[in-house]
Design an enzyme around this catalytic site. Sequence first.
Site, short mmCIF file in Angstrom:
data_model
loop_
_atom_site.label_atom_id
_atom_site.label_comp_id
_atom_site.label_asym_id
_atom_site.label_seq_id
_atom_site.Cartn_x
_atom_site.Cartn_y
_atom_site.Cartn_z
CE LYS B 80 -3.88 2.00 2.65
NZ LYS B 80 -4.72 1.85 3.86
CB SER B 155 -8.14 3.55 2.94
OG SER B 155 -7.25 2.96 3.85
CB SER B 179 -8.28 0.81 5.88
OG SER B 179 -9.00 2.00 5.84
#
Lengths: 96, 498
Positions: B80, B155, B179
């Site tokens: 990420k 997210s 997330s």
Amino acid sequence: MSIDRKTVDHVAMLARLALTDDERERTQEQLSAILEHINVIAEADTSRVPATAHILPVENVMTADQSRPSCSPDELLANAPAREGEYFRVRAVLEE
Amino acid sequence: MADLWQLSISEALEKLSSGDISAVELTRAHLDRIEAVEGRVRSFVTVTDQDALREAEQVDRMRRAGETPGPLAGIPLALKDVLCTKDVRTTCSSRMLEHFVPPYDATVVSRLRAAGAISLGKTNMDEFAMGSSTENSAFFPTRNPWDLDRVPGGSSGGSAASVAVGEAMGALGSDTGGSVRQPGALTNTVALKPTYGRVSRYGLIAFASSLDQIGPFARSARDAALLMNVIAAYDPLDSTSVNRPTPDYLAALTGEVKGMRIGVPKEYFVEGVEPGVKKAVEDAIQTFVSLGAEIGEVSLPHTRYGVAAYYIIAPAECSANLARYDGVKYGLSVRDGAQDLVETTAITRATGFGAEVKRRIMLGTYALSAGYYDAYYLKAEKVRTLIKRDFDEAFEKYDLLMGPTSPTVAFKLNEKMSDPYAMYLNDVFTIPVNLAGNCAISIPGGFSEGLPVGVQLIGPSFGEEVLLRAADAFQRVTDYHTRWPELPPQKRAAKSRK
């Protein structure tokens, strides 16, 4: 609870956000709507409840006072928007 | 034989060590897969193909030289874009950090490198990890491989999508209010939020420091255990990292859940949970019954206050953490039109942050400002205590808890963008775990109208072994996690091919 425009302006100043007029208007509406939902927490009985800021029993962490490898000034300044020598260059903070 | 990108991490490790395949072949297969599907899914902000191939060659060289490669040697993974990677742009999917190149690796990144894992690149996310759909990326939205008109969750939507569609064998995300787990649920991947303090946050760009935790995505509990074995460790560079030995998570996968006590929180089956989601979770409960687990109903009475408490605490912490973006040390700096340093800062921040980030900074600053602190921030922290006590009591009777990860399956792009609070409600069942600090995993639990449903298993603090054991036992008798999304063919590009 709804918040007024004066509060939005004050909070934007505290947060250092130069919001446009449109953004301020939208923020006022949206924060008021969000706060209406959030206010449900007022219903929780917390009269004899301590606050939890952190779920771990956090203690100060001490390290030995020894030097160890670290980034060089050049590496740390590589992302600087503006630099002068080994310093970050900014606009004047205090007027002359 | 299946394509190389379809292998599990454990299968690939066997083939690598037996010499059936090389790390370069495996890495190239994933880079080819990225090339083939990225135009439709858009999981990545940055693909580091040259670095990846170089790292893979290095692993192959080591193996040929008879050196012992690390436990993940040659396994291509995605990171990420909130995790700092030395010399590789780390953007948080924000204009603020669009050109930021960190001078160091996050601890999880250096641990993966030391284990021989190959980084394929950095994945798309909601800006600064704030959102539940990856639509808040300043660059572009990521699509759900199960239906390209729908979001992958957020997210960590890019990491989830990359694993779901076979661009990466596993990935790391960060979970502040769901997330990792919610995008895991929406994309049919295994997604673990470890206990707060289990995985070092050093080099994780901060959103809400008392809630943030890094966790893995994988296509099986076994693969998630392999990733946890590498990333979970005490780190002196993170003062909230817990100094406690890391168990061998693989050894926890005994397949045995007989007698395991599983509590089903009644507050997780309320209005708003889609019937298809409810049905899949109930079926999963029956599967655990058939495996010999003991199921009982439990109450987490303060669940209804979770979202409200979270949307005070997380924005409050974010408003403090994001104060560092001042246009001086790194990141965007807008100096034109400003008279002084304060104006430079305010204009820079207004230009560099997107709408949701500004909204949360405003909300958090308001909650912390004079006159509102007691009613909001302090009150929310007391509610946090109540939510933690709910879990503590439940874990006196149960080994783990079980319910839906998300109340709905993947929703359409733009469906919730105009109503911030509707978006926040996606995390109603994941948020309490971040507030209480314990661990939870989302595993593929079935499908509702062709879209994946995630089942959430919640464990006590440092209960990752129990979670992974239960998840693995479930996956030994179900095949949901083995199913692949079928992407519609690429729309023909306007440019004609030579």
